[in-house]
Design an enzyme around this catalytic site. Structure first.
Site, PDB file in Angstrom:
ATOM      1  N   PRO A   2       0.827  -1.211   0.000  1.00 47.68           N
ATOM      2  CA  PRO A   2       0.000   0.000   0.000  1.00 47.68           C
ATOM      3  C   PRO A   2       0.859   1.258   0.000  1.00 47.68           C
ATOM      4  O   PRO A   2       1.711   1.434   0.858  1.00 47.68           O
ATOM      5  CB  PRO A   2      -0.779  -0.107   1.314  1.00 47.68           C
ATOM      6  CG  PRO A   2      -0.622  -1.520   1.782  1.00 47.68           C
ATOM      7  CD  PRO A   2       0.684  -1.980   1.228  1.00 47.68           C
ATOM      8  N   GLU A   3       0.659   2.102  -0.980  1.00 50.82           N
ATOM      9  CA  GLU A   3       1.287   3.418  -0.983  1.00 50.82           C
ATOM     10  C   GLU A   3       0.162   4.434  -1.093  1.00 50.82           C
ATOM     11  O   GLU A   3      -1.013   4.082  -1.040  1.00 50.82           O
ATOM     12  CB  GLU A   3       2.309   3.518  -2.123  1.00 50.82           C
ATOM     13  CG  GLU A   3       3.356   2.421  -1.994  1.00 50.82           C
ATOM     14  CD  GLU A   3       4.721   2.755  -2.573  1.00 50.82           C
ATOM     15  OE1 GLU A   3       5.005   3.932  -2.821  1.00 50.82           O
ATOM     16  OE2 GLU A   3       5.510   1.809  -2.747  1.00 50.82           O
ATOM     17  N   LYS A  51      -0.835   7.898   3.693  1.00 53.60           N
ATOM     18  CA  LYS A  51      -1.180   6.476   3.798  1.00 53.60           C
ATOM     19  C   LYS A  51      -2.160   6.215   4.943  1.00 53.60           C
ATOM     20  O   LYS A  51      -2.354   5.082   5.350  1.00 53.60           O
ATOM     21  CB  LYS A  51       0.103   5.658   3.946  1.00 53.60           C
ATOM     22  CG  LYS A  51       0.963   5.735   2.674  1.00 53.60           C
ATOM     23  CD  LYS A  51       2.106   4.749   2.685  1.00 53.60           C
ATOM     24  CE  LYS A  51       3.381   5.392   3.124  1.00 53.60           C
ATOM     25  NZ  LYS A  51       4.536   4.461   3.054  1.00 53.60           N
ATOM     26  N   ASN A 165       7.980   2.678  -0.671  1.00 52.03           N
ATOM     27  CA  ASN A 165       9.241   2.135  -1.165  1.00 52.03           C
ATOM     28  C   ASN A 165       9.273   1.964  -2.684  1.00 52.03           C
ATOM     29  O   ASN A 165      10.288   2.178  -3.333  1.00 52.03           O
ATOM     30  CB  ASN A 165       9.499   0.792  -0.474  1.00 52.03           C
ATOM     31  CG  ASN A 165      10.969   0.535  -0.286  1.00 52.03           C
ATOM     32  OD1 ASN A 165      11.761   1.482  -0.212  1.00 52.03           O
ATOM     33  ND2 ASN A 165      11.347  -0.720  -0.217  1.00 52.03           N
ATOM     34  N   ARG A 250      14.529   0.358   5.017  1.00 49.45           N
ATOM     35  CA  ARG A 250      13.832  -0.394   3.970  1.00 49.45           C
ATOM     36  C   ARG A 250      14.848  -0.804   2.906  1.00 49.45           C
ATOM     37  O   ARG A 250      15.893  -0.184   2.754  1.00 49.45           O
ATOM     38  CB  ARG A 250      12.746   0.486   3.318  1.00 49.45           C
ATOM     39  CG  ARG A 250      11.715   1.026   4.292  1.00 49.45           C
ATOM     40  CD  ARG A 250      10.782  -0.051   4.795  1.00 49.45           C
ATOM     41  NE  ARG A 250      10.014  -0.641   3.706  1.00 49.45           N
ATOM     42  CZ  ARG A 250       8.900  -0.110   3.220  1.00 49.45           C
ATOM     43  NH1 ARG A 250       8.424   1.005   3.683  1.00 49.45           N
ATOM     44  NH2 ARG A 250       8.244  -0.722   2.248  1.00 49.45           N
TER      45      ARG A 250
END
Ligand SMILES: [Zn+2]
Length: 261
Positions: A2-3, A51, A165, A250
């Site tokens: 999910p972005e 988000k 990411n 990340r």
């Protein structure tokens, strides 16, 4: 993953199904809200902020949810089978006469007084897909930390909200910038921010996330999750490494030839 575009689309769909109608049932499967019952109350709006998702109920309450790594909301007609995951992963159910909205694997589920929404989202920078979008403010916030690496800074939702990411890695590839480059050594932060926003914008109305323009399995991305495979532009093996300070580090992806340090 999910972005911001995923959450934006979830918000729009939930708004269409829930807004303006009374809830006929609610079921919170998180301990702190287990006794809450919203039936009879009316959802007035569902909006995304980066988000985060804010479901406003009557004029005094907001249900705040966040997707983090793999949360999701699903909409079902009554009687349809649920397929978002096993039942034990359901965190919240909101139901009205026409729809069941089911939130799966949501690590954040909290009810806030409306006037305390800022506790949940007040720290966020300009929302890439939001009505408050402000390019200059996003650039100003990024520029305020000149020794930070750009790949790390783009993920910090206090700078700008919505980039995750995937879009970070793809944006930096398209801008031919190493994710390890320091902010101070970048001439045009605005170009990076505009590129990231454009990628989210063109993907916002559908659930898939394509940055190459080729919506075929395995061809959707330039470098994201392609470590060790040849760069689509120059053939050099795509590299990956962890970036950022734990616990927010990340895996980042880049082509060392197209994106020299
Ligand atoms: Zn390359």
């Amino acid at each position: 993953m999910p972005e911001g575009d995923t959450v934006w689309l979830a918000g729009r769909r939930l708004h269409g199904a829930l807004a303006g109608q009374p809830l006929t049932r609610s079921d919170f499967r998180v301990p702190q809200l287990a006794t809450v019952d919203l039936s009879g109350r009316t959802v007035t709006a569902v909006v995304s902020r980066g988000k985060h998702l804010l479901t406003r109920v009557d004029d005094d309450l907001t249900l705040h949810t966040h997707f983090r790594m793999d949360g999701s909301w699903h909409l079902y007609r009554h009687g349809d089978p649920w397929h978002g995951g096993p039942a034990w992963q359901v965190r919240v159910l909101l139901e009205n006469a026409g729809w069941q909205a089911v939130g799966y694997r949501l690590p954040v589920v909290e009810l806030l007084p409306r006037d305390r929404e800022s506790d949940a989202v007040g720290h966020l920078g300009p929302d890439v897909l939001g009505p408050d979008w402000d390019l200059d403010e996003a650039v100003r916030r990024l520029a305020a930390e000149p020794v930070r690496e750009i790949g790390d800074a783009l993920l910090d939702q206090r700078n700008l909200a919505g980039i995750g990411n995937l879009y970070k890695a793809e944006t930096l590839f398209l801008e031919r910038l190493s994710p390890w480059r320091h902010i101070a050594d970048i001439d045009d932060l605005g170009a990076i921010v505009r590129r990231a926003r454009r990628l989210l914008w063109i993907n916002r109305e559908h659930p898939w996330q394509v940055t190459t323009g080729v919506n075929r399995r395995g061809q959707e991305h330039w470098v994201f999750e392609r470590a060790g495979r040849p760069c689509r532009r120059c053939g050099t093996a795509v590299r990956s490494a962890r970036q950022g300070a734990a616990p927010y580090d990340r895996v980042t992806y880049w082509c060392p030839t197209c994106q020299p340090q």
